[in-house]
Design an enzyme around this catalytic site. Sequence first.
Site, PDB file in Angstrom:
ATOM      1  N   ARG A 149      37.271  41.838  57.366  1.00  0.00           N
ATOM      2  CA  ARG A 149      37.322  41.318  55.899  1.00  0.00           C
ATOM      3  C   ARG A 149      36.912  40.081  55.913  1.00  0.00           C
ATOM      4  NH1 ARG A 149      42.741  40.898  52.084  1.00  0.00           N
ATOM      5  NH2 ARG A 149      42.661  38.896  53.006  1.00  0.00           N
ATOM      6  N   TYR A 161      42.387  33.147  46.604  1.00  0.00           N
ATOM      7  CA  TYR A 161      43.220  34.159  47.497  1.00  0.00           C
ATOM      8  C   TYR A 161      42.581  34.482  48.669  1.00  0.00           C
ATOM      9  CZ  TYR A 161      43.803  38.820  49.217  1.00  0.00           C
ATOM     10  OH  TYR A 161      44.183  39.601  50.195  1.00  0.00           O
ATOM     11  N   ASP A 212      38.009  41.694  49.422  1.00  0.00           N
ATOM     12  CA  ASP A 212      38.899  41.880  48.624  1.00  0.00           C
ATOM     13  C   ASP A 212      38.822  40.854  47.386  1.00  0.00           C
ATOM     14  OD1 ASP A 212      41.416  42.369  47.191  1.00  0.00           O
ATOM     15  OD2 ASP A 212      42.760  42.383  49.172  1.00  0.00           O
ATOM     16  N   HIS A 214      40.957  41.321  44.833  1.00  0.00           N
ATOM     17  CA  HIS A 214      42.541  40.892  44.151  1.00  0.00           C
ATOM     18  C   HIS A 214      42.687  41.159  42.867  1.00  0.00           C
ATOM     19  CE1 HIS A 214      46.450  39.367  45.994  1.00  0.00           C
ATOM     20  NE2 HIS A 214      46.030  40.216  46.998  1.00  0.00           N
ATOM     21  N   GLU A 238      37.236  45.702  47.522  1.00  0.00           N
ATOM     22  CA  GLU A 238      38.640  46.214  47.335  1.00  0.00           C
ATOM     23  C   GLU A 238      39.167  45.490  46.248  1.00  0.00           C
ATOM     24  OE1 GLU A 238      41.154  45.321  50.763  1.00  0.00           O
ATOM     25  OE2 GLU A 238      42.917  45.239  49.542  1.00  0.00           O
ATOM     26  N   GLU A 264      46.832  49.272  46.735  1.00  0.00           N
ATOM     27  CA  GLU A 264      47.780  48.538  47.428  1.00  0.00           C
ATOM     28  C   GLU A 264      49.112  48.285  46.760  1.00  0.00           C
ATOM     29  OE1 GLU A 264      45.625  45.058  48.885  1.00  0.00           O
ATOM     30  OE2 GLU A 264      47.295  43.804  47.633  1.00  0.00           O
ATOM     31  N   ARG A 285      44.544  53.233  48.912  1.00  0.00           N
ATOM     32  CA  ARG A 285      45.086  52.019  49.729  1.00  0.00           C
ATOM     33  C   ARG A 285      46.691  52.123  49.895  1.00  0.00           C
ATOM     34  NH1 ARG A 285      43.998  48.526  52.754  1.00  0.00           N
ATOM     35  NH2 ARG A 285      44.324  46.569  51.442  1.00  0.00           N
ATOM     36  N   GLU A 341      44.314  48.463  57.782  1.00  0.00           N
ATOM     37  CA  GLU A 341      44.236  47.253  57.564  1.00  0.00           C
ATOM     38  C   GLU A 341      45.321  46.464  58.839  1.00  0.00           C
ATOM     39  OE1 GLU A 341      45.665  45.422  54.381  1.00  0.00           O
ATOM     40  OE2 GLU A 341      44.740  43.533  54.674  1.00  0.00           O
ATOM     41  N   TRP A 404      46.754  37.178  39.940  1.00  0.00           N
ATOM     42  CA  TRP A 404      46.615  36.559  41.078  1.00  0.00           C
ATOM     43  C   TRP A 404      46.127  37.443  42.406  1.00  0.00           C
ATOM     44  CZ3 TRP A 404      48.820  37.234  46.275  1.00  0.00           C
ATOM     45  CH2 TRP A 404      48.333  36.227  47.287  1.00  0.00           C
TER      46      TRP A 404
HETATM   47  C1  GCO Z   1      45.609  42.746  51.480  1.00  0.00           C
HETATM   48  C2  GCO Z   1      46.339  42.185  50.233  1.00  0.00           C
HETATM   49  C3  GCO Z   1      47.490  41.243  50.621  1.00  0.00           C
HETATM   50  C4  GCO Z   1      48.342  41.179  49.282  1.00  0.00           C
HETATM   51  C5  GCO Z   1      49.836  40.903  49.814  1.00  0.00           C
HETATM   52  C6  GCO Z   1      50.689  40.857  48.514  1.00  0.00           C
HETATM   53  O1  GCO Z   1      44.600  43.637  51.185  1.00  0.00           O
HETATM   54  O2  GCO Z   1      45.979  42.704  52.649  1.00  0.00           O
HETATM   55  O3  GCO Z   1      45.741  41.979  49.109  1.00  0.00           O
HETATM   56  O4  GCO Z   1      47.294  40.457  51.151  1.00  0.00           O
HETATM   57  O5  GCO Z   1      47.767  39.990  48.848  1.00  0.00           O
HETATM   58  O6  GCO Z   1      50.341  41.907  50.542  1.00  0.00           O
HETATM   59  O7  GCO Z   1      52.109  41.074  49.075  1.00  0.00           O
HETATM   60 MG    MG Z   2      44.158  43.590  49.115  1.00  0.00          MG
END
Ligand code: GCO
Ligand code: MG
Length: 404
Positions: A149, A161, A212, A214, A238, A264, A285, A341, A404
């Site tokens: 990633r 991020y 990602d 986010h 992602e 996630e 995810r 992951e 975020w």
């Molecule tokens: C990922 C995630 C994480 C999250 C975190 C939040 O894809 O691994 O986006 O890094 O930010 O798990 O608690």
């Molecule tokens: Mg993520």
Amino acid sequence: MTDAIQGVDVIVASPGRNYVTLRITTADGIVGLGDATVNGRELSVASYLRDHIAPLLVGRDPGRIEDIWQYLYRGVYWRRGPITMAAIGGVDMALWDILGKRTGQPVYQLLGGRVRDRITSYRHAFGWDLPALLDQVDERVAEGCTHVRVQTGVPGLTTVYGVSKDPVYEPAGRAPLPAEEGWDSESYLRYFPGVLAAVRDHVGEQVGLLHDSHHRLTSNQAARLAKAVEPSNLFWLEDVTPAEDPEALRLVRQHSTTPLAIGEVFNTIWDCQQLIEQRLIDYIRTAIVHAGGISHCRKIFALAEVHGVLAAPHGPSDVSPVAYAASLHLAAATHNFGIQEYMGYPDLAHEAFPHAWTFENGALQPGDAAGLGVDVDLDLLAAHEYSPAYLPVARRLDGTVTDW
Ligand code: GCO
Ligand code: MG
């Protein structure tokens, strides 16, 4: 009942980072472990478990895993949501652990046995600038990773991020209050596709590259991004749009063939039903801990199988090595599994939870120990107390709070 649930302990501790660990003990002395960590909301889930779930479990047959799941889920008027579902998830994995230990079988065996020899993983690489990012990508490839990633800093922003100016990245900052960060989607959209193209040039075609976003983009911005990165042949893009708006991905889908992953922060099968049934994503995810444990994620992955979507569970450092084991057992026995992951853990977390699972040459194995194959060092947990740590809050450059 000689093998009934007798004790339910909830331990909130910080071996390198905060975790909520559940220990369920049976009358005949079997101990099952669960993870119920919700990053930044650890004490809420601990209270939910201690105050509301533990009294319901004592005296029950730990072998009735599905019935206990339904009791904890349907037996409560106020259901779903991350706290409830992580609490149920922790209980569920502890019960599978108990069943495995009672029968002397690794959990993957109880789920139907292995369908693959190894579990493909992806790891993270980040760099504030391109040379730093390429260095980390090279390190990952040298470790044997086939999938990486990539996250980068963005000119004009001081924090982004997934990127740190240090060699180690942990999103939750140890402080009584969350940090605030600035964000500008247009700067990111202008900059990122070029960085990705440079990484692709550098590593060649063989390495799977992931990214990602986010949950930060609008539907239109996400569609522009997915289209712009097509020449770099991403393994997946992602969380491009906010997770609570499944329709947002339709426009992205209509405009690009870049594979999409999301989920996630989903907690139940109903959060992903539309995305899966309408084939708006390629990878789902859901984390075993945050979506109701092995029992519920198994159903999510089965729904995904029907619709050609692959399972790719979340595996950051805030999913403890206990839940991580649960993820690997399920991956080993799930035909439509795509990738896992592996963010990795602080050394102390490995020590606190000695585990049979392994990561070697880019591949993961659940190990063959009975149950989940994870132990816990209670003295080490006692020596490392919980202290508040929070994910940052993001604001646009004009000061408006954003995702975020
Ligand atoms: C990922 C995630 C994480 C999250 C975190 C939040 O894809 O691994 O986006 O890094 O930010 O798990 O608690
Ligand atoms: Mg993520």
